[in-house]
Scaffold this active site. Structure first.
Site, mmCIF file in Angstrom:
data_model
loop_
_atom_site.group_PDB
_atom_site.id
_atom_site.type_symbol
_atom_site.label_atom_id
_atom_site.label_comp_id
_atom_site.label_asym_id
_atom_site.label_seq_id
_atom_site.Cartn_x
_atom_site.Cartn_y
_atom_site.Cartn_z
ATOM 1 N NE ARG A 93 -3.771 2.191 2.499
ATOM 2 C CZ ARG A 93 -4.665 2.353 3.459
ATOM 3 N NH1 ARG A 93 -4.809 1.416 4.394
ATOM 4 N NH2 ARG A 93 -5.416 3.431 3.502
ATOM 5 C CG ASN A 147 -11.247 -1.872 -0.163
ATOM 6 O OD1 ASN A 147 -12.332 -1.807 -0.713
ATOM 7 N ND2 ASN A 147 -10.978 -1.236 0.968
ATOM 8 C CB CYS A 169 -18.190 -0.589 1.179
ATOM 9 S SG CYS A 169 -17.426 1.002 1.519
ATOM 10 C CG HIS A 199 -14.913 3.065 -2.209
ATOM 11 N ND1 HIS A 199 -13.598 2.903 -1.853
ATOM 12 C CD2 HIS A 199 -15.627 2.566 -1.169
ATOM 13 C CE1 HIS A 199 -13.511 2.329 -0.662
ATOM 14 N NE2 HIS A 199 -14.753 2.104 -0.230
ATOM 15 C CE1 TYR A 253 -12.151 6.065 -0.554
ATOM 16 C CE2 TYR A 253 -14.230 5.535 0.516
ATOM 17 C CZ TYR A 253 -12.853 5.475 0.472
ATOM 18 O OH TYR A 253 -12.165 4.825 1.476
#
Ligand code: NAD
Ligand code: G6P
Ligand code: MN
Ligand code: MN
Length: 433
Positions: A93, A147, A169, A199, A253
């Site tokens: 990440r 994700n 989510c 998102h 988002y």
């Protein structure tokens, strides 16, 4: 008696999940909970697993909590399998955020080049899990939280050909927890309708007299009332004139796209300053695991609320309880469209309000979008399909197509250089490329 399996059991979110099961002990005849991880995650698994055992014991329950690195043993005869794993760990990440930063672009866990690469790393693993499930627990439900949740759920259906899956989510959960109070209502007094993709969805709301209160909630949020923005997202306000025109509440988002400049600037500032979100999460995780090591701690600590995924168990455990108990609960899930959103293909995954019962998710019709939202949604969903196909096949041309379609990646030589650099940086987790 139920056998529940969680893949990525070493996650710091596991106490949240255990708390959710304990809350629903009267609805779920649980016998065993299996927490599965990989050798790299064994230390975390042992610490958070011991914490999970203390929580179960403190609640006076006789469930057995198994900690294992043997996924196949765990999956054998499972009833529900939930996934919360991170291929490549937080180090990957960091790269998803830092490499785009070098190119002056925003890479994020589920958005921009970072989200694309998280999908590239995760799809081969989830397809392997589905393969094991077909053999070891062909009747189980798969509850995906990993994700990018929408794209992973899509890959499970389209490339894994596994139908008993629900993608989740916490963003819609947060919205429905926070918004009612902004207009002096309770959740029970309101009817919610969400539609879009993970998102990237919008919602509308009605009160118990049938009056639409979407604009009232928006007004309250403009006046500074908390609408449930997750902790990981920088708070840039939407342009009021734009939202007033669409007459729907965009998800948290959407600001990455509607206020791209400001979100990029903030991200590059953090990149140079306090560190990217992944680096901040490493710090939060370190603190959480210190706490989890306390042999007297037997409940979820408040510090877990610093993570963006807070309240996630309200989705995961409720989905399981609703399927098992045939509850017909309203939940927002990633599931097959089936015409609920006529602007998107009916045989692909969308995130939508649905009724959850023993037969799974029945999506609620939302209807058509106006041209502005329809255009965005069709671009984003089709980009997801391109990303998943690239992830499933390892086709370089498709990967480049995905980069070109992504609104947060500028097109041209630098995008191609960034793609190449990220492919090299992620090599060990990309067997397909
Ligand atoms: P994490 O970094 O703590 O990873 C969880 C565990 O997964 C780790 O212990 C790791 O060792 C393990 N793992 C890695 N590869 C694995 C594999 N192949 N098989 C089994 N376990 C494996 O991650 P986290 O921050 O707890 O997040 C977990 C996942 O949940 C991530 O994919 C994250 O993006 C996702 N998430 C989703 C939402 C949502 O709204 N859907 C919210 C928050 C987090
Ligand atoms: C949320 C989302 C997740 C997201 C996560 C990040 O808001 O719904 O999908 O990726 O939180 O949280 P973190 O604490 O890991 O930055
Ligand atoms: Mn999410
Ligand atoms: Mn682009």
């Amino acid at each position: 008696a139920l056998k529940l399996v969680t893949i990525g059991g070493g996650s710091s979110y596991t106490p949240e999940l255990i708390e959710g099961f304990i809350k629903r002990q009267d609805q779920l005849p649980i016998k065993e909970i299996w927490l599965v991880d990989i050798p790299e995650g064994e230390k975390k698994l042992q610490i958070v697993g011991a914490m999970a055992k203390r929580m179960v014991k403190a609640a006076g329950l006789d469930w057995t909590v198994h900690l294992t690195l043997d996924r196949r043993e765990a999956l054998k005869d499972a009833d529900f399998v939930s996934t919360q794993f991170r291929v490549g760990l937080l180090e990957a990440r960091v790269k998803d955020e830092r490499i785009p930063g070098y190119y002056g672009m925003l890479g994020q866990e589920t958005n921009g080049a970072g989200g694309i690469f998280k999908a590239f790393r995760t799809v081969p693993v989830i397809l392997d899990i589905v393969k094991d499930m077909k053999e070891l627990c062909p009747n189980a439900w798969l509850i995906n939280f990993t994700n990018p949740s929408g794209m992973i759920t899509e890959a499970i259906r389209t490339y894994g050909h596994w139908d008993k899956v629900i993608g989740l989510c916490n963003v819609p959960v947060n919205a429905m927890l926070s918004e009612p109070a902004t207009i002096g209502k309770t959740r029970e007094e309101l009817t919610y309708k969400f539609a879009g993709i993970d998102h990237f969805h919008w919602h509308r709301v009605w009160d118990n007299t049938g009056r639409e209160v979407t604009m009232d909630i928006l007004k309250a949020m403009y006046a500074g009332r908390d609408g449930g923005l997750p902790k990981n997202i920088f708070d840039v306000q939407f342009f009021r004139e734009q939202v007033d025109q669409m007459k729907m509440i965009p998800c948290a988002y959407h600001r990455y796209y509607y206020r791209e400049e400001e979100m990029l600037k903030h991200s590059l500032d953090e990149w140079q300053g306090v560190g990217t979100r992944a680096q901040q999460v490493m710090q939060i995780e370190h603190e959480l695991f210190q706490l989890y090591q306390d042999p007297n701690l037997d409940h979820k600590p408040a510090q877990l609320a610093q993570r963006g995924g807070a309240h996630y168990s309200d989705a995961a455990c409720e989905a399981i309880a609703s399927i098992y108990g045939d509850k017909h609960t309203h939940m927002v899930v990633s599931t097959l469209n089936q015409g609920a959103i006529p602007d998107l293909p009916e045989d692909h995954v969308v995130e939508v309000s649905a009724v959850i019962s023993a037969s799974g998710a029945l999506p609620i019709a939302f209807g058509r979008f106006q041209p502005a939202e329809r255009g965005w949604l069709q671009l984003m969903k089709n980009m997801e399909l391109v990303i998943d196909e690239a992830a499933a096949t390892g086709d370089y041309g498709l990967a480049l197509q995905a980069f070109t379609m992504n609104p947060m990646i500028t097109s041209g030589q630098r995008a191609k250089d960034m793609l190449d650099e990220m492919l090299v940086a992620n090599e060990k987790d990309l067997p397909q490329f």
